[in-house]
Structures are given as structure tokens and as C-alpha cells.
Design an enzyme around this catalytic site. Structure first.
Site, PDB file in Angstrom:
ATOM      1  N   THR A   7      84.165 -14.931  43.305  1.00  0.00           N
ATOM      2  CA  THR A   7      82.771 -14.831  43.715  1.00  0.00           C
ATOM      3  C   THR A   7      82.723 -14.264  45.134  1.00  0.00           C
ATOM      4  OG1 THR A   7      82.484 -17.003  44.755  1.00  0.00           O
ATOM      5  CG2 THR A   7      82.274 -16.887  42.335  1.00  0.00           C
ATOM      6  N   GLY A   8      81.630 -13.568  45.434  1.00  0.00           N
ATOM      7  CA  GLY A   8      81.544 -12.938  46.747  1.00  0.00           C
ATOM      8  C   GLY A   8      82.580 -11.854  46.940  1.00  0.00           C
ATOM      9  N   SER A  10      82.342  -8.722  47.116  1.00  0.00           N
ATOM     10  CA  SER A  10      81.990  -7.573  47.945  1.00  0.00           C
ATOM     11  C   SER A  10      82.260  -7.835  49.421  1.00  0.00           C
ATOM     12  CB  SER A  10      80.517  -7.213  47.755  1.00  0.00           C
ATOM     13  OG  SER A  10      79.673  -8.270  48.168  1.00  0.00           O
ATOM     14  N   GLY A  11      82.532  -9.089  49.794  1.00  0.00           N
ATOM     15  CA  GLY A  11      82.820  -9.435  51.180  1.00  0.00           C
ATOM     16  C   GLY A  11      84.256  -9.147  51.558  1.00  0.00           C
ATOM     17  N   ILE A  13      86.833 -11.114  52.637  1.00  0.00           N
ATOM     18  CA  ILE A  13      87.877 -11.960  52.064  1.00  0.00           C
ATOM     19  C   ILE A  13      87.958 -11.759  50.548  1.00  0.00           C
ATOM     20  CG2 ILE A  13      88.601 -14.349  51.666  1.00  0.00           C
ATOM     21  CD1 ILE A  13      87.333 -15.038  54.393  1.00  0.00           C
ATOM     22  N   SER A 133      85.901 -23.498  55.542  1.00  0.00           N
ATOM     23  CA  SER A 133      85.846 -23.041  56.932  1.00  0.00           C
ATOM     24  C   SER A 133      86.423 -24.109  57.840  1.00  0.00           C
ATOM     25  CB  SER A 133      84.388 -22.765  57.333  1.00  0.00           C
ATOM     26  OG  SER A 133      84.266 -22.609  58.742  1.00  0.00           O
ATOM     27  N   TYR A 146      75.828 -25.476  58.093  1.00  0.00           N
ATOM     28  CA  TYR A 146      77.006 -24.765  57.591  1.00  0.00           C
ATOM     29  C   TYR A 146      78.226 -25.686  57.579  1.00  0.00           C
ATOM     30  CZ  TYR A 146      80.588 -21.085  57.265  1.00  0.00           C
ATOM     31  OH  TYR A 146      81.655 -20.298  56.884  1.00  0.00           O
TER      32      TYR A 146
END
Length: 238
Positions: A7-8, A10-11, A13, A133, A146
Site C-alpha cells: 500500500t502507498g 507511489s511513495g 518507501i 515511525s 501522528y
């Protein structure tokens, strides 16, 4: 033949992870939300390794769209949850909508996604890696929401790993420090240099360094590692 959902993708990582897994022969489901162009470019690179790449669009800040993603997956050996964004500012200034979006994207959607895909993962005795994170470990001022949702991801990893251990499924997390991605574009050069001074290694991580850690956790070199959070932070706040 192995299949991984990123997932994600396109970022920074996510795309780095896709390239490293493709080089090892993994076929990939590449999830994205808005950056279709980046995913199309990534697919072109991934297919150069002779593997299959399937794009899937879904807005994971809306848990209702998890179903769209799940319906596109027919075989699965690994889930890498890289989706995320940050939320800056004083906690007292955060709106309820801000909180809902962060909770959905970082907590509710990944829980629903993993829950719905678990039968496939258990069948293959696969692996799950959450990209959390450093703030989920130690907390960060002006990033309270966050930090909270990233901490929830780590609790999820610890708990689910115990539940799935006897099924042969390993669940781990990576907790990056500062990574040189688009998320850092809002910082001035002075801001960045102030951060460099705080990090013992004197630099930010590159996305492929985080991808290396994800690749390791999914590999045969990590078969007795589960429920762990791998800190990849250059010695910052250790």
C-alpha cells in the site's frame, strides 16, 4: 510464485520496496490513491524484472474503500502497509476531521485490510510488515495525532504476531526516523540542517534503506523474528 501487496506504493518507501521485491521475483499489487502517474512509471520498472504488477486504486482514509482493494487480490504471500501522511501543528488546533482521517488511514483501514486478507496470508504462511515511525515509539511534540496512530500500529504488530505465530505468519514493523521523501518537502534547508545535527549519522535515511529492512523482514533470514519493531533511524533518539 509469490505475491505481495504494497500500500502507498507511489511513495518513496513503497516504490523502493516494490523494486527490491521485484528484483527477487515477487509479483506485486501496487496500491495508490491519487498518484497514478508515479505508479504507472513504477510498473514499467517492475515489469523489467519479469514479474507481474497490478495497480489498485483506493482511498484508505475511507475504510469503506478497503473492500475495493481486497476484491482485487486473488493470491497473497505478504502485506507491506506503507500508506500514510503526517499531521503537523499543536494538538489543540487539530480538528475532529483531522483526527478521523489519521485514525482511518493509519489504524482502522490497516486493521480491516489485514483482517480481510488473513485467510490468504495464513494459507501461504506469509508475512506482514507495517511501516510505522520513530514517533510511534517515543512521541513527538506538534505531531501528537501522528505519534498516537503510529504507536497504535506498533501495538497491533505486537498483539497480532502472538495470535498468528502458530499459524506460521510473522508480523513485524519498521520504524524509520527521518527519510528523504516528499513528506520532507515542507521543510526549509535550515530546518533540515538542524535535524542533521540531531542525528548521530548526520543525514536522513534514503527510501531504499528502509526498503532493505522490509525486504529483510520478509526474507528467509528472518524466519524466527516476529512481533518486533526494527528501528531504522541513524541512531536518533535511541
Amino acid at each position: 510464485m509469490k505475491f505481495a501487496l504494497i500500500t502507498g506504493s507511489s511513495g518513496g518507501i513503497g516504490s523502493s520496496t516494490a523494486l527490491k521485491l521485484a528484483e527477487e521475483g515477487w509479483n506485486l499489487y501496487l496500491h495508490y490513491h491519487t498518484n497514478k502517474g508515479a505508479v504507472e512509471e513504477l510498473i514499467h520498472k517492475v515489469e523489467g524484472f519479469g514479474v507481474e504488477a497490478i495497480p489498485i486504486r483506493a482511498d484508505l482514509s475511507s475504510p469503506r474503500e478497503v473492500g475495493r482493494l481486497v476484491e482485487s487480490i486473488f493470491r497473497l504471500d505478504a502485506i507491506i502497509y506503507c500508506s500514510g501522511n503526517s499531521s503537523w501543528g499543536l494538538f489543540q488546533d487539530q480538528t475532529e476531521n483531522d483526527m478521523d482521517e489519521m485514525i482511518n488511514l493509519h489504524v482502522k483501514s490497516p486493521l480491516l485490510l489485514v483482517q480481510k486478507l488473513l485467510p490468504k496470508i495464513i494459507e501461504k504462511k506469509g508475512g506482514i510488515v507495517m511501516v510505522s515511525s520513530i514517533w510511534g515509539q517515543i512521541g513527538g511534540a506538534c505531531e501528537v495525532v501522528y505519534s498516537t496512530v503510529k504507536g497504535a500500529q506498533l501495538a497491533f504488530v505486537k498483539s497480532l504476531s502472538k495470535e498468528l505465530a502458530l499459524s506460521g505468519v510473522r508480523v513485524n514493523a519498521v520504524a524509520p526516523g527521518v527519510v528523504e521523501t516528499a513528506m520532507m518537502s515542507a521543510f526549509t534547508e535550515d530546518d533540515k540542517h538542524s535535524l542533521y545535527d540531531e542525528i548521530p549519522m548526520g543525514r536522513f535515511a534514503q527510501p531504499d534503506e528502509i526498503a532493505d529492512s522490509i525486504q529483510f523482514l520478509l526474507s528467509s533470514k528472518a524466519t524466527y523474528i516476529t512481533g518486533q519493531t526494527l528501528s531504522v533511524n541513524g541512531g536518533w533518539h535511541t
